[in-house]
Design a protein around this motif. Structure first.
Motif, PDB file in Angstrom:
ATOM      1  N   VAL A   1     -70.927  -8.125  73.039  1.00  0.00           N
ATOM      2  CA  VAL A   1     -69.914  -7.256  73.631  1.00  0.00           C
ATOM      3  C   VAL A   1     -68.757  -8.132  74.065  1.00  0.00           C
ATOM      4  CG1 VAL A   1     -69.365  -5.634  75.457  1.00  0.00           C
ATOM      5  CG2 VAL A   1     -71.646  -5.609  74.432  1.00  0.00           C
ATOM      6  N   GLU A   2     -67.578  -7.837  73.586  1.00  0.00           N
ATOM      7  CA  GLU A   2     -66.399  -8.630  73.934  1.00  0.00           C
ATOM      8  C   GLU A   2     -65.408  -7.751  74.673  1.00  0.00           C
ATOM      9  OE1 GLU A   2     -63.296 -10.122  71.001  1.00  0.00           O
ATOM     10  OE2 GLU A   2     -64.511 -11.931  71.288  1.00  0.00           O
ATOM     11  N   GLU A   3     -64.988  -8.194  75.859  1.00  0.00           N
ATOM     12  CA  GLU A   3     -64.044  -7.420  76.646  1.00  0.00           C
ATOM     13  C   GLU A   3     -62.929  -8.307  77.166  1.00  0.00           C
ATOM     14  OE1 GLU A   3     -66.808  -5.228  79.475  1.00  0.00           O
ATOM     15  OE2 GLU A   3     -65.768  -3.581  78.458  1.00  0.00           O
ATOM     16  N   ASP A   4     -61.742  -7.749  77.185  1.00  0.00           N
ATOM     17  CA  ASP A   4     -60.574  -8.446  77.713  1.00  0.00           C
ATOM     18  C   ASP A   4     -60.524  -8.217  79.218  1.00  0.00           C
ATOM     19  OD1 ASP A   4     -58.137  -9.473  78.382  1.00  0.00           O
ATOM     20  OD2 ASP A   4     -57.018  -8.425  76.813  1.00  0.00           O
ATOM     21  N   LEU A   5     -60.718  -9.269  79.978  1.00  0.00           N
ATOM     22  CA  LEU A   5     -60.740  -9.146  81.426  1.00  0.00           C
ATOM     23  C   LEU A   5     -59.351  -9.095  82.042  1.00  0.00           C
ATOM     24  CD1 LEU A   5     -63.641 -11.592  82.375  1.00  0.00           C
ATOM     25  CD2 LEU A   5     -63.748  -9.205  81.636  1.00  0.00           C
ATOM     26  N   ASP A   6     -58.328  -9.345  81.244  1.00  0.00           N
ATOM     27  CA  ASP A   6     -56.958  -9.398  81.763  1.00  0.00           C
ATOM     28  C   ASP A   6     -56.132  -8.170  81.402  1.00  0.00           C
ATOM     29  OD1 ASP A   6     -57.471 -11.882  82.883  1.00  0.00           O
ATOM     30  OD2 ASP A   6     -56.926 -12.939  81.060  1.00  0.00           O
ATOM     31  N   THR A   7     -56.787  -7.138  80.886  1.00  0.00           N
ATOM     32  CA  THR A   7     -56.102  -5.883  80.561  1.00  0.00           C
ATOM     33  C   THR A   7     -56.932  -4.725  81.095  1.00  0.00           C
ATOM     34  OG1 THR A   7     -55.138  -6.813  78.543  1.00  0.00           O
ATOM     35  CG2 THR A   7     -55.191  -4.412  78.728  1.00  0.00           C
ATOM     36  N   ILE A   8     -56.267  -3.778  81.731  1.00  0.00           N
ATOM     37  CA  ILE A   8     -56.930  -2.582  82.251  1.00  0.00           C
ATOM     38  C   ILE A   8     -56.166  -1.362  81.757  1.00  0.00           C
ATOM     39  CG2 ILE A   8     -57.698  -1.334  84.297  1.00  0.00           C
ATOM     40  CD1 ILE A   8     -57.549  -3.954  85.855  1.00  0.00           C
ATOM     41  N   LYS A   9     -56.895  -0.388  81.230  1.00  0.00           N
ATOM     42  CA  LYS A   9     -56.300   0.876  80.792  1.00  0.00           C
ATOM     43  C   LYS A   9     -56.635   1.950  81.823  1.00  0.00           C
ATOM     44  CE  LYS A   9     -56.785  -0.225  75.857  1.00  0.00           C
ATOM     45  NZ  LYS A   9     -55.359  -0.239  75.488  1.00  0.00           N
ATOM     46  N   ILE A  10     -55.597   2.548  82.410  1.00  0.00           N
ATOM     47  CA  ILE A  10     -55.791   3.512  83.501  1.00  0.00           C
ATOM     48  C   ILE A  10     -55.147   4.847  83.148  1.00  0.00           C
ATOM     49  CG2 ILE A  10     -55.302   4.038  85.921  1.00  0.00           C
ATOM     50  CD1 ILE A  10     -55.256   1.128  86.556  1.00  0.00           C
ATOM     51  N   PHE A  11     -55.917   5.939  83.333  1.00  0.00           N
ATOM     52  CA  PHE A  11     -55.319   7.278  83.314  1.00  0.00           C
ATOM     53  C   PHE A  11     -55.076   7.701  84.749  1.00  0.00           C
ATOM     54  CE2 PHE A  11     -55.662  11.805  84.052  1.00  0.00           C
ATOM     55  CZ  PHE A  11     -54.714  12.289  83.169  1.00  0.00           C
ATOM     56  N   LEU A  12     -53.880   8.205  85.007  1.00  0.00           N
ATOM     57  CA  LEU A  12     -53.568   8.667  86.358  1.00  0.00           C
ATOM     58  C   LEU A  12     -52.790   9.980  86.301  1.00  0.00           C
ATOM     59  CD1 LEU A  12     -50.840   6.255  87.828  1.00  0.00           C
ATOM     60  CD2 LEU A  12     -51.662   6.087  85.514  1.00  0.00           C
ATOM     61  N   PRO A  13     -53.169  10.952  87.147  1.00  0.00           N
ATOM     62  CA  PRO A  13     -52.560  12.291  87.109  1.00  0.00           C
ATOM     63  C   PRO A  13     -51.299  12.381  87.959  1.00  0.00           C
ATOM     64  CG  PRO A  13     -54.367  12.299  88.646  1.00  0.00           C
ATOM     65  CD  PRO A  13     -54.302  10.900  88.089  1.00  0.00           C
ATOM     66  N   PHE A  14     -50.420  11.400  87.820  1.00  0.00           N
ATOM     67  CA  PHE A  14     -49.208  11.358  88.630  1.00  0.00           C
ATOM     68  C   PHE A  14     -47.994  11.221  87.718  1.00  0.00           C
ATOM     69  CE2 PHE A  14     -52.303   8.737  91.269  1.00  0.00           C
ATOM     70  CZ  PHE A  14     -52.780   9.843  91.950  1.00  0.00           C
ATOM     71  N   GLU A  15     -46.943  11.941  88.048  1.00  0.00           N
ATOM     72  CA  GLU A  15     -45.696  11.818  87.319  1.00  0.00           C
ATOM     73  C   GLU A  15     -44.963  10.547  87.738  1.00  0.00           C
ATOM     74  OE1 GLU A  15     -43.509  15.356  88.079  1.00  0.00           O
ATOM     75  OE2 GLU A  15     -44.777  16.609  86.798  1.00  0.00           O
ATOM     76  N   VAL A  16     -44.086  10.093  86.877  1.00  0.00           N
ATOM     77  CA  VAL A  16     -43.243   8.944  87.179  1.00  0.00           C
ATOM     78  C   VAL A  16     -41.884   9.462  87.631  1.00  0.00           C
ATOM     79  CG1 VAL A  16     -42.485   6.698  86.289  1.00  0.00           C
ATOM     80  CG2 VAL A  16     -44.406   7.860  85.229  1.00  0.00           C
ATOM     81  N   VAL A  17     -41.195   8.681  88.447  1.00  0.00           N
ATOM     82  CA  VAL A  17     -39.875   9.070  88.905  1.00  0.00           C
ATOM     83  C   VAL A  17     -38.969   9.318  87.701  1.00  0.00           C
ATOM     84  CG1 VAL A  17     -38.999   6.695  89.060  1.00  0.00           C
ATOM     85  CG2 VAL A  17     -38.053   8.471  90.560  1.00  0.00           C
ATOM     86  N   ASN A  18     -38.020  10.229  87.848  1.00  0.00           N
ATOM     87  CA  ASN A  18     -37.127  10.608  86.739  1.00  0.00           C
ATOM     88  C   ASN A  18     -36.501   9.398  86.073  1.00  0.00           C
ATOM     89  OD1 ASN A  18     -37.622  13.310  87.111  1.00  0.00           O
ATOM     90  ND2 ASN A  18     -35.785  13.693  88.315  1.00  0.00           N
ATOM     91  N   GLY A  19     -36.466   9.445  84.743  1.00  0.00           N
ATOM     92  CA  GLY A  19     -35.849   8.369  83.980  1.00  0.00           C
ATOM     93  C   GLY A  19     -36.836   7.328  83.486  1.00  0.00           C
ATOM     94  N   TYR A  20     -38.102   7.469  83.865  1.00  0.00           N
ATOM     95  CA  TYR A  20     -39.121   6.501  83.472  1.00  0.00           C
ATOM     96  C   TYR A  20     -40.321   7.247  82.903  1.00  0.00           C
ATOM     97  CZ  TYR A  20     -36.294   3.280  86.193  1.00  0.00           C
ATOM     98  OH  TYR A  20     -35.244   2.538  86.672  1.00  0.00           O
ATOM     99  N   THR A  21     -41.095   6.547  82.094  1.00  0.00           N
ATOM    100  CA  THR A  21     -42.260   7.164  81.474  1.00  0.00           C
ATOM    101  C   THR A  21     -43.566   6.499  81.879  1.00  0.00           C
ATOM    102  OG1 THR A  21     -42.018   5.734  79.516  1.00  0.00           O
ATOM    103  CG2 THR A  21     -40.937   7.902  79.458  1.00  0.00           C
ATOM    104  N   SER A  22     -43.493   5.355  82.553  1.00  0.00           N
ATOM    105  CA  SER A  22     -44.712   4.643  82.930  1.00  0.00           C
ATOM    106  C   SER A  22     -44.474   3.796  84.163  1.00  0.00           C
ATOM    107  CB  SER A  22     -45.179   3.736  81.780  1.00  0.00           C
ATOM    108  OG  SER A  22     -46.221   2.880  82.195  1.00  0.00           O
ATOM    109  N   TYR A  23     -45.501   3.651  84.983  1.00  0.00           N
ATOM    110  CA  TYR A  23     -45.419   2.749  86.120  1.00  0.00           C
ATOM    111  C   TYR A  23     -45.088   1.329  85.684  1.00  0.00           C
ATOM    112  CZ  TYR A  23     -47.386   5.958  89.667  1.00  0.00           C
ATOM    113  OH  TYR A  23     -47.586   6.981  90.563  1.00  0.00           O
ATOM    114  N   SER A  24     -45.477   0.969  84.480  1.00  0.00           N
ATOM    115  CA  SER A  24     -45.233  -0.402  84.009  1.00  0.00           C
ATOM    116  C   SER A  24     -43.746  -0.719  83.906  1.00  0.00           C
ATOM    117  CB  SER A  24     -45.903  -0.625  82.647  1.00  0.00           C
ATOM    118  OG  SER A  24     -45.381   0.263  81.675  1.00  0.00           O
ATOM    119  N   GLN A  25     -42.886   0.308  83.960  1.00  0.00           N
ATOM    120  CA  GLN A  25     -41.439   0.094  83.910  1.00  0.00           C
ATOM    121  C   GLN A  25     -40.833  -0.115  85.293  1.00  0.00           C
ATOM    122  OE1 GLN A  25     -40.904   3.929  81.964  1.00  0.00           O
ATOM    123  NE2 GLN A  25     -40.069   2.895  80.156  1.00  0.00           N
ATOM    124  N   LEU A  26     -41.636   0.078  86.330  1.00  0.00           N
ATOM    125  CA  LEU A  26     -41.117   0.040  87.697  1.00  0.00           C
ATOM    126  C   LEU A  26     -41.300  -1.337  88.325  1.00  0.00           C
ATOM    127  CD1 LEU A  26     -42.471   3.495  88.920  1.00  0.00           C
ATOM    128  CD2 LEU A  26     -40.238   2.965  87.913  1.00  0.00           C
TER     129      LEU A  26
END
Length: 549
Positions: A28-53
């Protein structure tokens, strides 16, 4: 960093009560430095992801962990458990939002092997999270564990309990006009608060007949009750599940006191104090942004004054000055037309008798929390995710999430972090509200050690008193967040949503005089068709376990 694990035996994993890799000996091989998260929250207008903030970009820089955020809504979650959840290491879910938890309850998620039991890893990998819980208040210490004592998820943890940030306000300038006209106060004297339903009715009637052009002056939400039951609190009853007399789980809409509330609203509706089409108010003034029916307007050419419709409406406490500041821009026009400048006053819920005590108000409950799914195959990855979340509960991580980046969104003043004008007086075009600025440059909807006191930097004394005094009555009739067993969860899923829908429909129809059943028939139908008693028993049993935690 990728980590390779050899020969994980399912039996060993089950023995310690967690999910794991498939049985047998395999890599089993897993990347410990990447996390995939689903979150039921909108982003502030003009952005599509928290990763842009900025804050989340800084978080990645500090931790070295790349997080891929996928945004949705709470309504997505129930369907995702059929397969889509497997795309995410972490799901942010909720037991408060109907249908947004794990089907059958979080304990079932663990027993199904879909959600990791985090208990064995907490002390080593999330010590600051545990420290935050220990330093918080009693209900946090209860809801962050399941009934069996497991840590199934990671919650946002406030260090101090916040008072009710939501309640009713009235037009203080109109209160003054009414009270002076009726001789309740002398001209120029301090306005007094309406206390009883009779007081409210007298004020609303005066506004309709004299001040707002004959429009219905009371805002009522589309369900016939407001978001936290302010208008029915004076009858000592909620519209849904609550603690009757502070100790017994009951369904408020089946209680005779709820009929008393409905009769009062029906009477007010018939008298034109409630909008004829209130059942369309599914946004209105309950939104966080100022709404035109609650605000006066002027024709800037003719100086024609058009009064607001609403004299009493619900509001988030940090927005009181927002409304007032916007209308203060028209002070010369108010003077020119002989009107007092728009002013708001927070008021407590109406009572039947002035000496009554209130026991229902807005109460902050545990809501969203993060769970680790079986997409994660190794304990090492679980630990890595917990260590990343744990950073958000350290002093450094909490400071970042609550206040942003020093020199940009905050500076230290006398040793305390204080927001810069980028947050408190945003000058972007269009300017951001305080909450939108927080959402863009700090963090609002996420999992971290939460310092709600930061809000006090942008509120005035009146707003602070709304939360800490005016709206802050006893809340012993409010049912806390409880954990359902697998079977209880199934009962809740089968019945709660349909019961709520039926109750809301009857409530509206009763208020507008179009109900096809009597109140007694309505209660009987909730019992026979919508399984109300079964639902109450589920929550009563869960509440009994909650008390023993």
């Amino acid at each position: 960093m990728k980590h390779k694990v050899l020969c994980i035996a399912l039996s060993a994993v089950v023995a310690i009560g967690v999910v794991g890799a498939a049985a047998g000996c395999k890599e089993v091989e897993e990347d410990l430095d990447t996390i995939k998260i689903f979150l039921p929250f909108e982003v502030v207008n003009g952005y599509t992801s928290y990763s842009q903030l900025p804050v989340y970009q800084e978080l990645e820089k500090r931790t070295g962990v790349k997080v891929e955020y996928t945004h949705g809504v709470y309504n997505d979650i129930q369907q995702m458990w059929t397969g889509d959840y497997e795309n995410y290491d972490v799901m942010i879910i909720s037991d408060v939002q109907v249908g947004a938890g794990y089907p059958g309850g979080i304990e079932k998620g663990i027993s199904d092997g879909v959600i990791w039991d985090l208990t064995p890893y907490m002390e080593e990998s999330a010590p600051d999270y545990l420290k935050a819980i220990e330093g918080s208040y009693a209900s946090v210490q209860k809801f962050t564990k399941t009934d069996s004592g497991k840590y199934a998820g990671i919650y946002s943890v406030p260090m101090e309990e916040q008072g009710p940030w939501y309640g009713f306000v009235m037009r203080e300038d109109w209160l003054r006009a009414w009270q002076e006209a009726e001789g309740i106060i002398e001209e120029g004297a301090e306005v007094v608060d309406p206390v009883t339903y009779d007081d409210w009715e007298a004020f609303l009637t005066y506004v309709k007949e004299n001040l707002n052009g004959g429009k219905a002056p009371l805002f009522l939400y589309y369900t016939g009750t407001d978001m936290v039951g302010t208008l029915n609190a004076g009858f000592q009853v909620s519209s849904g599940l609550y603690l009757k007399n502070g100790n017994t789980v009951a369904y408020g809409a089946a209680e005779p006191e709820y009929q008393q509330y409905l009769d009062k609203m029906r009477d007010w509706y018939a008298k034109g104090l409630i909008d004829a089409n209130f059942f369309t108010n599914n946004e209105g003034t309950e939104s966080q942004q100022p709404q035109m029916p609650a605000m006066d307007s002027f024709d800037l050419t003719t100086y024609q004054y058009t009064p607001a419709q609403y004299a009493a409406f619900p509001m988030i406490y940090t927005y009181i000055h927002t409304y007032e500041d916007l209308m203060a821009n028209y002070a010369p026009l108010y003077e020119a037309t002989g009107k007092d400048v728009y002013d708001l006053r927070p008021v407590s819920a109406p009572k039947q008798d002035a000496d009554d005590e209130l026991h229902i108000r807005y109460t902050e409950k545990s809501s969203a929390y993060a769970v680790i799914t079986n997409r994660v195959k190794t304990e090492e990855k679980v630990r890595a995710i917990l260590e990343w979340f744990n950073y958000l509960f350290t002093d450094e991580g909490s400071l970042l999430m609550n206040y942003g980046i020093e020199g940009d969104t905050f500076e230290y003043v006398n040793g305390e972090p204080m927001f810069t004008e980028k947050i408190t007086a945003n000058s972007e075009e269009p300017p951001l509200s305080f909450s939108d600025a927080i959402n863009k440059y700090c963090s609002l909807n996420f999992i971290f050690r939460y310092e709600w006191e930061r809000e006090l930097q942008v509120v005035n004394d009146e707003e602070k008193s709304a939360m800490t005094e005016v709206w802050n009555c006893d809340n012993s009739y409010v049912l806390p967040t409880v954990t359902l067993t697998e079977q209880e969860g199934k009962v809740s899923e089968l019945y709660e949503l349909n019961l709520t829908k039926f109750k809301d429909e009857f409530t509206v129809n009763y208020i507008i005089g179009k109900n096809t059943q009597s109140f007694d028939e309505f209660v009987a139908t909730m019992k026979s068709t919508y399984h109300m008693d079964d639902l109450v028993k589920v929550y009563a049993d869960a509440y009994a376990r909650y008390l023993k935690r």
